[in-house]
Design a protein around this motif. Sequence first.
Motif, PDB file in Angstrom:
ATOM      1  N   LYS A  27       0.853  -1.172  -0.085  1.00  0.00           N
ATOM      2  CA  LYS A  27      -0.009  -0.002  -0.073  1.00  0.00           C
ATOM      3  C   LYS A  27       1.049   1.245   0.228  1.00  0.00           C
ATOM      4  CE  LYS A  27      -4.289  -2.060   2.040  1.00  0.00           C
ATOM      5  NZ  LYS A  27      -5.215  -1.737   3.004  1.00  0.00           N
ATOM      6  N   VAL A  28       2.471   1.253   0.547  1.00  0.00           N
ATOM      7  CA  VAL A  28       2.875   2.487   0.322  1.00  0.00           C
ATOM      8  C   VAL A  28       3.515   2.703  -0.722  1.00  0.00           C
ATOM      9  CG1 VAL A  28       5.304   3.211   1.498  1.00  0.00           C
ATOM     10  CG2 VAL A  28       3.453   1.944   2.956  1.00  0.00           C
ATOM     11  N   LYS A  29       3.368   4.065  -1.453  1.00  0.00           N
ATOM     12  CA  LYS A  29       3.885   4.347  -2.483  1.00  0.00           C
ATOM     13  C   LYS A  29       5.312   3.978  -2.840  1.00  0.00           C
ATOM     14  CE  LYS A  29       4.775   8.947  -5.096  1.00  0.00           C
ATOM     15  NZ  LYS A  29       4.683  10.324  -4.983  1.00  0.00           N
ATOM     16  N   ASN A  30       5.583   3.661  -4.098  1.00  0.00           N
ATOM     17  CA  ASN A  30       6.805   3.168  -4.344  1.00  0.00           C
ATOM     18  C   ASN A  30       7.455   1.835  -3.637  1.00  0.00           C
ATOM     19  OD1 ASN A  30       7.308   5.222  -6.370  1.00  0.00           O
ATOM     20  ND2 ASN A  30       8.011   6.461  -4.806  1.00  0.00           N
ATOM     21  N   SER A  31       6.282   1.204  -3.288  1.00  0.00           N
ATOM     22  CA  SER A  31       6.870  -0.304  -2.344  1.00  0.00           C
ATOM     23  C   SER A  31       5.953  -1.229  -3.026  1.00  0.00           C
ATOM     24  CB  SER A  31       6.507   0.043  -0.951  1.00  0.00           C
ATOM     25  OG  SER A  31       6.773  -1.282  -0.361  1.00  0.00           O
ATOM     26  N   GLU A  32       6.568  -2.684  -3.269  1.00  0.00           N
ATOM     27  CA  GLU A  32       5.771  -3.537  -3.478  1.00  0.00           C
ATOM     28  C   GLU A  32       6.146  -4.825  -3.087  1.00  0.00           C
ATOM     29  OE1 GLU A  32       5.621  -4.541  -7.753  1.00  0.00           O
ATOM     30  OE2 GLU A  32       7.457  -3.618  -8.221  1.00  0.00           O
ATOM     31  N   ASN A  70      14.676  -6.499  -3.778  1.00  0.00           N
ATOM     32  CA  ASN A  70      15.931  -5.430  -3.375  1.00  0.00           C
ATOM     33  C   ASN A  70      16.002  -5.049  -1.822  1.00  0.00           C
ATOM     34  OD1 ASN A  70      13.979  -3.659  -3.352  1.00  0.00           O
ATOM     35  ND2 ASN A  70      14.691  -2.744  -5.581  1.00  0.00           N
ATOM     36  N   ALA A  71      14.935  -5.849  -1.077  1.00  0.00           N
ATOM     37  CA  ALA A  71      14.783  -5.348   0.326  1.00  0.00           C
ATOM     38  C   ALA A  71      14.210  -6.545   1.137  1.00  0.00           C
ATOM     39  CB  ALA A  71      14.284  -4.006   0.692  1.00  0.00           C
ATOM     40  N   VAL A  72      14.527  -6.697   2.362  1.00  0.00           N
ATOM     41  CA  VAL A  72      13.825  -8.043   2.868  1.00  0.00           C
ATOM     42  C   VAL A  72      13.421  -7.427   4.309  1.00  0.00           C
ATOM     43  CG1 VAL A  72      14.544 -10.144   3.695  1.00  0.00           C
ATOM     44  CG2 VAL A  72      15.796  -9.537   2.007  1.00  0.00           C
ATOM     45  N   TYR A  73      12.096  -8.169   4.373  1.00  0.00           N
ATOM     46  CA  TYR A  73      11.496  -8.006   5.897  1.00  0.00           C
ATOM     47  C   TYR A  73      11.598  -9.261   6.530  1.00  0.00           C
ATOM     48  CZ  TYR A  73       7.547  -8.023   9.024  1.00  0.00           C
ATOM     49  OH  TYR A  73       6.718  -7.850  10.046  1.00  0.00           O
ATOM     50  N   TYR A 126       9.963  -1.363  15.552  1.00  0.00           N
ATOM     51  CA  TYR A 126       9.387  -0.624  16.417  1.00  0.00           C
ATOM     52  C   TYR A 126       8.408   0.395  15.733  1.00  0.00           C
ATOM     53  CZ  TYR A 126      12.268  -2.997  19.933  1.00  0.00           C
ATOM     54  OH  TYR A 126      12.811  -3.849  20.715  1.00  0.00           O
ATOM     55  N   TYR A 127       7.478  -0.066  15.289  1.00  0.00           N
ATOM     56  CA  TYR A 127       6.541   0.904  14.550  1.00  0.00           C
ATOM     57  C   TYR A 127       5.705   1.729  15.266  1.00  0.00           C
ATOM     58  CZ  TYR A 127       3.108  -2.780  16.379  1.00  0.00           C
ATOM     59  OH  TYR A 127       2.717  -3.781  17.079  1.00  0.00           O
ATOM     60  N   ARG A 128       5.779   1.796  16.599  1.00  0.00           N
ATOM     61  CA  ARG A 128       4.872   2.942  17.581  1.00  0.00           C
ATOM     62  C   ARG A 128       5.873   4.197  17.084  1.00  0.00           C
ATOM     63  NH1 ARG A 128       3.511  -1.662  19.640  1.00  0.00           N
ATOM     64  NH2 ARG A 128       1.346  -1.683  20.746  1.00  0.00           N
ATOM     65  N   ARG A 129       7.204   4.049  16.612  1.00  0.00           N
ATOM     66  CA  ARG A 129       7.808   5.312  16.606  1.00  0.00           C
ATOM     67  C   ARG A 129       7.317   6.431  15.550  1.00  0.00           C
ATOM     68  NH1 ARG A 129      13.867   5.778  17.979  1.00  0.00           N
ATOM     69  NH2 ARG A 129      14.131   4.213  19.537  1.00  0.00           N
ATOM     70  N   ALA A 130       6.481   5.787  14.584  1.00  0.00           N
ATOM     71  CA  ALA A 130       5.966   6.548  13.555  1.00  0.00           C
ATOM     72  C   ALA A 130       4.396   6.837  13.568  1.00  0.00           C
ATOM     73  CB  ALA A 130       6.276   5.813  12.014  1.00  0.00           C
ATOM     74  N   HIS A 288       1.987  -1.422  11.217  1.00  0.00           N
ATOM     75  CA  HIS A 288       3.468  -1.230  10.495  1.00  0.00           C
ATOM     76  C   HIS A 288       3.383   0.020   9.589  1.00  0.00           C
ATOM     77  CE1 HIS A 288       5.967  -4.504  11.724  1.00  0.00           C
ATOM     78  NE2 HIS A 288       4.997  -5.224  12.274  1.00  0.00           N
ATOM     79  N   GLN A 289       2.372   0.304   8.778  1.00  0.00           N
ATOM     80  CA  GLN A 289       2.492   1.167   7.636  1.00  0.00           C
ATOM     81  C   GLN A 289       2.960   2.516   7.826  1.00  0.00           C
ATOM     82  OE1 GLN A 289      -1.048   0.667   5.385  1.00  0.00           O
ATOM     83  NE2 GLN A 289      -0.523   2.668   4.017  1.00  0.00           N
ATOM     84  N   PRO A 290       2.717   3.353   9.008  1.00  0.00           N
ATOM     85  CA  PRO A 290       3.374   4.483   8.958  1.00  0.00           C
ATOM     86  C   PRO A 290       4.954   4.369   8.898  1.00  0.00           C
ATOM     87  CG  PRO A 290       1.540   4.326  10.442  1.00  0.00           C
ATOM     88  CD  PRO A 290       1.957   3.020   9.802  1.00  0.00           C
ATOM     89  N   LEU A 291       5.529   3.299   9.734  1.00  0.00           N
ATOM     90  CA  LEU A 291       7.024   3.003   9.833  1.00  0.00           C
ATOM     91  C   LEU A 291       7.582   2.655   8.319  1.00  0.00           C
ATOM     92  CD1 LEU A 291       9.553   3.472  11.657  1.00  0.00           C
ATOM     93  CD2 LEU A 291       9.295   0.998  12.155  1.00  0.00           C
ATOM     94  N   VAL A 292       6.624   1.736   7.736  1.00  0.00           N
ATOM     95  CA  VAL A 292       7.403   1.362   6.592  1.00  0.00           C
ATOM     96  C   VAL A 292       7.470   2.381   5.308  1.00  0.00           C
ATOM     97  CG1 VAL A 292       6.641   0.003   4.432  1.00  0.00           C
ATOM     98  CG2 VAL A 292       6.495  -1.060   6.821  1.00  0.00           C
ATOM     99  N   GLU A 293       6.538   3.159   5.675  1.00  0.00           N
ATOM    100  CA  GLU A 293       6.446   4.423   4.545  1.00  0.00           C
ATOM    101  C   GLU A 293       7.992   5.379   4.867  1.00  0.00           C
ATOM    102  OE1 GLU A 293       3.960   8.427   3.702  1.00  0.00           O
ATOM    103  OE2 GLU A 293       2.948   6.848   4.589  1.00  0.00           O
ATOM    104  N   THR A 294       8.177   5.595   6.251  1.00  0.00           N
ATOM    105  CA  THR A 294       9.463   6.098   6.473  1.00  0.00           C
ATOM    106  C   THR A 294      10.672   5.361   5.886  1.00  0.00           C
ATOM    107  OG1 THR A 294      10.264   5.239   8.488  1.00  0.00           O
ATOM    108  CG2 THR A 294       8.695   7.237   8.493  1.00  0.00           C
TER     109      THR A 294
END
Length: 328
Positions: A27-32, A70-73, A126-130, A288-294
């Motif tokens: 859902k985040v822009k420029n992310s899939e 190109n990135a790993v969770y 630590y997604y609460r930071r965002a 997680h979404q607000p932190l993933v966006e950062t």
Amino acid sequence: MKFEKVRWGIIGCGNVTEVKSGPAFQKVKNSELVAVMRRTGELAKDYAKRHNVPKWYDDADALLNDPEVNAVYIATPPGSHKEYTLKAAKAGKPVYVEKPMALNFSESKEMIEACKTAGVPLYVAYYRRAQPRFLKIKELLESGAIGDVRFVSTTQHQIPSEDVKDPAKLPWRVQSEVSGGGLFFDLASHTLDLLNFLLGPIKEVHGFASNQAGYYKAEDIVTGTYRFESGVHSVGSWCFTAFENKDVNEIIGSKGKITFSTFGTEPVLLTTANGSEQWDFEPPQHVHQPLVETVVKELTGEGQVCPSTGETGSQASWVMDQMTQGQK
């Protein structure tokens, strides 16, 4: 390191990825989300089908070597965080790892060094930071709403679930070889990281950890005192075999206090000599979404920096190690 689009692969597509995190990567822009992996291939295949993910694997190395990723969770339990982080770093891919970031502070340091050596960023979930709720608390503190901060208290009590009482069904979260310890490591890590974010690093810690109920071997109660670099004092108690559920944090200052929960949806409450004011926040659908966006904005060079890194995430691991090192 700059990407036009971040193409994620998930290692460990279990429960946490169903709603809390997985959909955020789409859902985040420029992310899939382009690939998922689980050791049981049928479960990985099922997840990929339900979430419209193009690829699935039952082998982590195959996902890490996929040129489209190109990135790993890393969403496995903490016991394998170090192994997969080191492999991802060697493959030259940025890492977003679940919390707590490792079994202990020592492993956290190894992960940080491996990513530094490979020249890849390391982020911790630590997604609460965002999230807006906690950013509001930070805004109140920085604006001087409670004056000079003096003291913090944390109380987290929890009624034990039935599964922890059955040795044959123990959840991984209370198996220290998999999780690092008991529920303290899984849950208190959120609060300790949040306090580090709000008030600066914790620099001195004293704690007691015990197993009182005997349902499992890991600690089920922890009490501690700690002092921040700024001079702020703090006390905390975490009991996971209590008669009631309780989740309350208070930040007390020279002119007022802020009361909030780590896990609940209660309003953020500001109390001063002039009365009280409160703010309500709806939790994000995908926490997680607000932190993933950062993370994505940092990796695509949009000028934002993720507030949760390996360095910050390791601080919570250090504090928890200090509090539990003398468990009896």
